[in-house]
Design a protein around this motif. Sequence first.
Motif, PDB file in Angstrom:
ATOM      1  N   VAL A  99      -8.829  -0.086  88.174  1.00  9.18           N
ATOM      2  CA  VAL A  99      -8.959  -1.369  89.464  1.00  9.18           C
ATOM      3  C   VAL A  99      -9.777  -2.467  88.663  1.00  9.18           C
ATOM      4  N   TYR A 100      -9.689  -3.491  89.251  1.00  3.55           N
ATOM      5  CA  TYR A 100     -10.430  -4.665  88.701  1.00  3.55           C
ATOM      6  C   TYR A 100     -11.656  -4.545  89.525  1.00  3.55           C
ATOM      7  N   TYR A 101     -12.608  -5.165  88.747  1.00  2.00           N
ATOM      8  CA  TYR A 101     -13.787  -5.526  89.447  1.00  2.00           C
ATOM      9  C   TYR A 101     -14.539  -6.737  88.701  1.00  2.00           C
ATOM     10  N   ARG A 102     -15.013  -7.712  89.713  1.00  2.80           N
ATOM     11  CA  ARG A 102     -15.505  -8.969  89.516  1.00  2.80           C
ATOM     12  C   ARG A 102     -17.010  -8.629  89.081  1.00  2.80           C
ATOM     13  N   ILE A 103     -17.401  -9.225  87.892  1.00  2.00           N
ATOM     14  CA  ILE A 103     -18.851  -8.918  87.170  1.00  2.00           C
ATOM     15  C   ILE A 103     -19.067 -10.474  86.711  1.00  2.00           C
ATOM     16  N   ALA A 104     -20.034 -10.861  87.452  1.00  2.00           N
ATOM     17  CA  ALA A 104     -20.418 -12.277  87.175  1.00  2.00           C
ATOM     18  C   ALA A 104     -19.095 -13.145  87.276  1.00  2.00           C
ATOM     19  N   ASP A 105     -18.775 -13.905  86.492  1.00  2.00           N
ATOM     20  CA  ASP A 105     -17.694 -14.914  86.531  1.00  2.00           C
ATOM     21  C   ASP A 105     -16.259 -14.373  85.985  1.00  2.00           C
ATOM     22  N   ASP A 106     -16.436 -13.055  85.550  1.00  2.00           N
ATOM     23  CA  ASP A 106     -15.443 -12.445  84.797  1.00  2.00           C
ATOM     24  C   ASP A 106     -14.819 -11.250  85.877  1.00  2.00           C
ATOM     25  N   VAL A 107     -13.573 -10.985  85.424  1.00  2.00           N
ATOM     26  CA  VAL A 107     -12.840  -9.752  85.979  1.00  2.00           C
ATOM     27  C   VAL A 107     -12.659  -8.785  84.809  1.00  2.00           C
ATOM     28  N   TYR A 108     -12.856  -7.355  85.216  1.00  2.92           N
ATOM     29  CA  TYR A 108     -12.624  -6.369  84.289  1.00  2.92           C
ATOM     30  C   TYR A 108     -11.868  -5.256  84.638  1.00  2.92           C
ATOM     31  N   ARG A 109     -11.486  -4.535  84.055  1.00  2.00           N
ATOM     32  CA  ARG A 109     -10.520  -3.349  84.495  1.00  2.00           C
ATOM     33  C   ARG A 109     -11.349  -2.224  84.245  1.00  2.00           C
ATOM     34  N   VAL A 110     -11.575  -1.519  85.231  1.00  4.29           N
ATOM     35  CA  VAL A 110     -12.755  -0.215  85.407  1.00  4.29           C
ATOM     36  C   VAL A 110     -11.940   0.952  85.975  1.00  4.29           C
ATOM     37  N   ASP A 111     -12.178   1.959  85.200  1.00  4.40           N
ATOM     38  CA  ASP A 111     -11.640   3.466  85.586  1.00  4.40           C
ATOM     39  C   ASP A 111     -12.113   3.719  86.992  1.00  4.40           C
ATOM     40  N   TRP A 112     -11.126   3.935  87.760  1.00  4.10           N
ATOM     41  CA  TRP A 112     -11.429   4.460  89.359  1.00  4.10           C
ATOM     42  C   TRP A 112     -12.527   5.394  89.390  1.00  4.10           C
ATOM     43  N   ARG A 113     -12.234   6.294  88.587  1.00  4.85           N
ATOM     44  CA  ARG A 113     -13.058   7.821  88.912  1.00  4.85           C
ATOM     45  C   ARG A 113     -14.200   7.834  88.193  1.00  4.85           C
ATOM     46  N   THR A 114     -14.439   7.435  86.981  1.00  5.41           N
ATOM     47  CA  THR A 114     -15.627   7.133  85.966  1.00  5.41           C
ATOM     48  C   THR A 114     -16.459   5.859  86.166  1.00  5.41           C
ATOM     49  N   MET A 115     -15.770   4.971  86.670  1.00  3.88           N
ATOM     50  CA  MET A 115     -16.445   3.677  86.856  1.00  3.88           C
ATOM     51  C   MET A 115     -16.680   3.136  85.331  1.00  3.88           C
ATOM     52  N   GLU A 116     -15.963   3.632  84.332  1.00  4.80           N
ATOM     53  CA  GLU A 116     -16.098   2.861  83.017  1.00  4.80           C
ATOM     54  C   GLU A 116     -15.405   1.977  82.725  1.00  4.80           C
ATOM     55  N   VAL A 117     -16.033   0.868  82.241  1.00  2.97           N
ATOM     56  CA  VAL A 117     -15.389  -0.608  82.054  1.00  2.97           C
ATOM     57  C   VAL A 117     -14.513  -0.291  80.703  1.00  2.97           C
ATOM     58  N   LEU A 118     -13.248  -0.781  81.053  1.00  2.00           N
ATOM     59  CA  LEU A 118     -12.098  -0.393  80.126  1.00  2.00           C
ATOM     60  C   LEU A 118     -11.755  -1.669  79.387  1.00  2.00           C
ATOM     61  N   GLU A 119     -11.901  -2.909  79.839  1.00  2.00           N
ATOM     62  CA  GLU A 119     -11.557  -4.142  79.233  1.00  2.00           C
ATOM     63  C   GLU A 119     -11.916  -5.304  80.047  1.00  2.00           C
ATOM     64  N   ARG A 120     -12.039  -6.448  79.568  1.00  2.00           N
ATOM     65  CA  ARG A 120     -12.066  -7.889  80.155  1.00  2.00           C
ATOM     66  C   ARG A 120     -10.931  -8.252  80.418  1.00  2.00           C
TER      67      ARG A 120
END
Length: 84
Positions: free
Chosen positions: A53-74
């Motif tokens: 899924v996508y997460y907003r972190i500061a002014d950026d958007v990141y792809r994050v694994d839904w189950r593990t909450m691991e940041v996959l990429e910007r």
Amino acid sequence: MAAGARCAVPPTKAEMPAPPPPVAIGEILAPGRYSMVMDATWYGLPPAQDGWVYYRIADDVYRVDWRTMEVLERATDEAGANWP
């Protein structure tokens, strides 16, 4: 003013080092700390798939694994003009 004295000139934005990213790829996010992007297509992003899924972190958007909450990429560069 003393002979040969010059005014200090602040560095331009291009000369300043880029700030570090708010999170590192591979980092595990703390639950509830960041906001999930609910309507990715509104922001010009491809639909979420394959368990991320996508997460907003500061002014950026990141792809994050839904189950593990691991940041996959910007993914900010993929966002359209609607991204804040």
